[in-house]
Design a protein around this motif. Structure first.
Motif, mmCIF file in Angstrom:
data_model
loop_
_atom_site.group_PDB
_atom_site.id
_atom_site.type_symbol
_atom_site.label_atom_id
_atom_site.label_comp_id
_atom_site.label_asym_id
_atom_site.label_seq_id
_atom_site.Cartn_x
_atom_site.Cartn_y
_atom_site.Cartn_z
ATOM 1 N N GLY A 24 0.803 -1.227 0.000
ATOM 2 C CA GLY A 24 0.000 0.000 0.000
ATOM 3 C C GLY A 24 0.835 1.275 0.000
ATOM 4 O O GLY A 24 0.522 2.233 -0.709
ATOM 5 N N ASP A 25 1.916 1.292 0.788
ATOM 6 C CA ASP A 25 2.735 2.504 0.849
ATOM 7 C C ASP A 25 3.523 2.693 -0.442
ATOM 8 O O ASP A 25 3.693 3.817 -0.923
ATOM 9 C CB ASP A 25 3.684 2.427 2.057
ATOM 10 C CG ASP A 25 4.457 3.722 2.275
ATOM 11 O OD1 ASP A 25 3.894 4.803 1.995
ATOM 12 O OD2 ASP A 25 5.619 3.656 2.734
ATOM 13 N N CYS A 26 3.981 1.595 -1.001
ATOM 14 C CA CYS A 26 4.735 1.648 -2.251
ATOM 15 C C CYS A 26 3.846 2.164 -3.382
ATOM 16 O O CYS A 26 4.198 3.109 -4.094
ATOM 17 C CB CYS A 26 5.254 0.241 -2.534
ATOM 18 S SG CYS A 26 5.923 0.029 -4.167
ATOM 19 N N LEU A 83 11.060 4.984 -4.612
ATOM 20 C CA LEU A 83 10.236 5.276 -3.439
ATOM 21 C C LEU A 83 10.031 4.021 -2.587
ATOM 22 O O LEU A 83 9.726 2.949 -3.131
ATOM 23 C CB LEU A 83 8.869 5.805 -3.894
ATOM 24 C CG LEU A 83 8.869 7.135 -4.660
ATOM 25 C CD1 LEU A 83 7.481 7.425 -5.216
ATOM 26 C CD2 LEU A 83 9.335 8.271 -3.761
ATOM 27 N N ASP A 84 10.196 4.161 -1.277
ATOM 28 C CA ASP A 84 9.869 3.086 -0.326
ATOM 29 C C ASP A 84 10.759 1.849 -0.486
ATOM 30 O O ASP A 84 10.393 0.770 -0.034
ATOM 31 C CB ASP A 84 8.378 2.706 -0.463
ATOM 32 C CG ASP A 84 7.825 2.025 0.786
ATOM 33 O OD1 ASP A 84 8.179 2.467 1.905
ATOM 34 O OD2 ASP A 84 7.062 1.061 0.640
ATOM 35 N N ALA A 85 11.901 1.979 -1.142
ATOM 36 C CA ALA A 85 12.783 0.828 -1.366
ATOM 37 C C ALA A 85 14.048 0.995 -0.530
ATOM 38 O O ALA A 85 14.766 1.980 -0.679
ATOM 39 C CB ALA A 85 13.130 0.714 -2.841
ATOM 40 N N ASP A 108 12.688 7.518 1.066
ATOM 41 C CA ASP A 108 12.268 6.331 1.817
ATOM 42 C C ASP A 108 12.165 6.642 3.310
ATOM 43 O O ASP A 108 12.555 7.725 3.778
ATOM 44 C CB ASP A 108 13.298 5.218 1.574
ATOM 45 C CG ASP A 108 12.880 3.879 2.161
ATOM 46 O OD1 ASP A 108 11.661 3.645 2.305
ATOM 47 O OD2 ASP A 108 13.766 3.070 2.491
ATOM 48 N N HIS A 109 11.663 5.657 4.064
ATOM 49 C CA HIS A 109 11.569 5.807 5.524
ATOM 50 C C HIS A 109 12.145 4.599 6.260
ATOM 51 O O HIS A 109 11.976 4.494 7.477
ATOM 52 C CB HIS A 109 10.106 6.027 5.944
ATOM 53 C CG HIS A 109 9.234 4.823 5.734
ATOM 54 N ND1 HIS A 109 8.593 4.173 6.770
ATOM 55 C CD2 HIS A 109 8.922 4.131 4.624
ATOM 56 C CE1 HIS A 109 7.908 3.152 6.291
ATOM 57 N NE2 HIS A 109 8.080 3.107 4.992
ATOM 58 N N HIS A 110 12.805 3.672 5.547
ATOM 59 C CA HIS A 110 13.389 2.504 6.217
ATOM 60 C C HIS A 110 14.732 2.869 6.847
ATOM 61 O O HIS A 110 15.620 3.378 6.158
ATOM 62 C CB HIS A 110 13.580 1.346 5.226
ATOM 63 C CG HIS A 110 12.279 0.777 4.734
ATOM 64 N ND1 HIS A 110 11.713 1.136 3.536
ATOM 65 C CD2 HIS A 110 11.424 -0.098 5.308
ATOM 66 C CE1 HIS A 110 10.563 0.491 3.379
ATOM 67 N NE2 HIS A 110 10.363 -0.260 4.444
ATOM 68 N N ILE A 111 14.892 2.534 8.100
ATOM 69 C CA ILE A 111 16.128 2.878 8.816
ATOM 70 C C ILE A 111 17.323 2.183 8.171
ATOM 71 O O ILE A 111 18.449 2.666 8.222
ATOM 72 C CB ILE A 111 15.994 2.533 10.323
ATOM 73 C CG1 ILE A 111 17.113 3.172 11.131
ATOM 74 C CG2 ILE A 111 15.940 1.027 10.552
ATOM 75 C CD1 ILE A 111 16.847 3.189 12.615
ATOM 76 N N HIS A 156 -1.735 1.785 5.385
ATOM 77 C CA HIS A 156 -1.139 0.452 5.250
ATOM 78 C C HIS A 156 0.125 0.292 6.073
ATOM 79 O O HIS A 156 0.340 -0.755 6.667
ATOM 80 C CB HIS A 156 -0.934 0.097 3.776
ATOM 81 C CG HIS A 156 -2.206 -0.394 3.175
ATOM 82 N ND1 HIS A 156 -2.519 -1.728 3.090
ATOM 83 C CD2 HIS A 156 -3.290 0.277 2.728
ATOM 84 C CE1 HIS A 156 -3.738 -1.850 2.587
ATOM 85 N NE2 HIS A 156 -4.230 -0.642 2.359
ATOM 86 N N ASP A 157 0.972 1.319 6.133
ATOM 87 C CA ASP A 157 2.209 1.146 6.898
ATOM 88 C C ASP A 157 1.999 1.288 8.406
ATOM 89 O O ASP A 157 2.856 0.883 9.189
ATOM 90 C CB ASP A 157 3.296 2.113 6.406
ATOM 91 C CG ASP A 157 4.161 1.451 5.333
ATOM 92 O OD1 ASP A 157 3.715 0.448 4.759
ATOM 93 O OD2 ASP A 157 5.284 1.933 5.085
ATOM 94 N N THR A 158 0.868 1.859 8.818
ATOM 95 C CA THR A 158 0.624 1.980 10.262
ATOM 96 C C THR A 158 -0.387 0.937 10.751
ATOM 97 O O THR A 158 -0.764 0.956 11.926
ATOM 98 C CB THR A 158 0.048 3.371 10.635
ATOM 99 O OG1 THR A 158 -1.206 3.540 9.942
ATOM 100 C CG2 THR A 158 0.989 4.496 10.265
HETATM 101 MN MN LIG Z 1 6.712 1.977 3.528
#
Ligand SMILES: [Mn+2]
Length: 318
Positions: A24-26, A83-85, A108-111, A156-158
């Motif tokens: 969903g976020d992607c 995005l989001d990868a 992106d938001h992945h640590i 979706h991500d939350t």
């Molecule tokens: Mn995401």
């Protein structure tokens, strides 16, 4: 970084890509950025989105039909935006365009993001890539279609504003998107909770046949290959079964396994309490997070369950 969108104004060709097996976020972030640019840049700009097939429930925009699923055209983009990868190998078939682009952007938001772009915007405390994009956009220029896309990523991500990545800021953004007219009840039901008849039947079967171990602290359910085919379901239809098992009262660890090959099982583990299920998954070549992990295991169902419940018990009695 706020100047990213400023720079895109001069681009003739812009490519946008999400990650393999888009969620969903992607999908939300790819649609949000592409629609925002299309609606706010001159019409002669080429703006292409690349994604693997989008699940039907996420086909919320007529432009989703224009998303490209092959890499057979030869074009070198002025800007190509991932995005989001979290890493470059997550880009799948469109990685070739990213590599060849004049300027590569990574949002992106992945640590764990490896910073593989020429320009990188990684906001690791953002709930979602859609939240990162919202902050780049001019709020007045967000129309309903863009708002819907951003909202999709947030929910979706939350886990519909339930996971610990939900911040006050996330809710404020959601409120602003709702004010734009996002049909939130319908979107939450139809993209997040809705199951089709077959998915409900297989969920029901798994719950009915689940078993408790370790004084009710562990719940296990399993599906063999024959069952999957007799119910006419594929692995994608099994999403959410582990979550339903996990919320059983008194359960500390939920285990769900399904057969992928002869005596080979894909195992999902979820924890409510202090058991670190990632530690267990890693022992079998898998991984994940402390409270959600997975691995592949071989053997009979009873052997696998024995093995896992022993390891869970070891952690429970510590
Ligand atoms: Mn995401």
């Amino acid at each position: 970084m706020e100047k990213i969108l400023e720079r895109l104004k001069d681009a003739k060709t812009i490519g946008i890509v999400g990650h393999v097996r888009p969620d969903g976020d992607c999908i939300g972030s790819c649609m949000a950025l592409s629609l925002y640019l299309k609606h706010n840049l001159p019409e002669d700009r080429i703006i292409d989105v690349f994604l693997e097939p989008i699940p039907n429930k996420f086909l919320l925009w007529k432009e989703a039909a224009l998303v490209k699923q092959t890499n057979d055209s030869h074009i070198i983009y002025d800007y190509f935006i991932a995005l989001d990868a979290g890493s470059k190998d997550r880009l799948g078939f469109a990685e070739v365009y990213f590599n060849e682009a004049k300027t590569k952007i990574n949002i992106d938001h992945h640590i764990s993001n490896t910073g593989f772009g020429d320009i990188n915007l990684i906001v690791d405390n953002a709930s979602s890539t859609c939240e990162v994009l919202f902050n780049l956009f001019d709020e007045d220029k967000i129309d309903l279609e863009v708002a819907k896309a951003l909202y999709l990523g947030l929910i979706h991500d939350t886990g519909v504003f339930k996971h610990s990545n939900t911040r006050e800021k996330t809710m404020n953004i959601a409120g602003k998107l709702i004010a734009k007219g996002v049909p939130f009840s319908k979107m939450i039901d139809e993209t997040f909770y809705q199951k089709d008849y077959l998915q409900n039947r297989i969920l029901g079967k798994c719950l009915l046949e689940s078993k408790l171990f370790l004084d009710g602290k562990c719940i296990v359910s399993s599906l063999e290959k024959d069952t999957l085919s007799s119910y006419g379901v594929s692995p994608a239809d099994l999403d959410g079964i582990i979550d339903q098992l996990r919320i059983t009262k008194g359960v500390e660890v939920a285990v769900f396994l399904y057969e992928t090959g002869h005596q080979e099982f894909k195992v999902s583990l979820r924890a409510n309490g202090d058991v670190n299920v990632s530690k267990i998954a890693v022992l079998f070549g898998g991984g994940g997070h402390v409270k959600a992990a997975g691995c592949t295991m071989e053997g009979s169902v009873s052997d696998i369950i024995n093995h896992l419940t022993n390891l869970i018990e070891e952690q429970l009695i510590k």
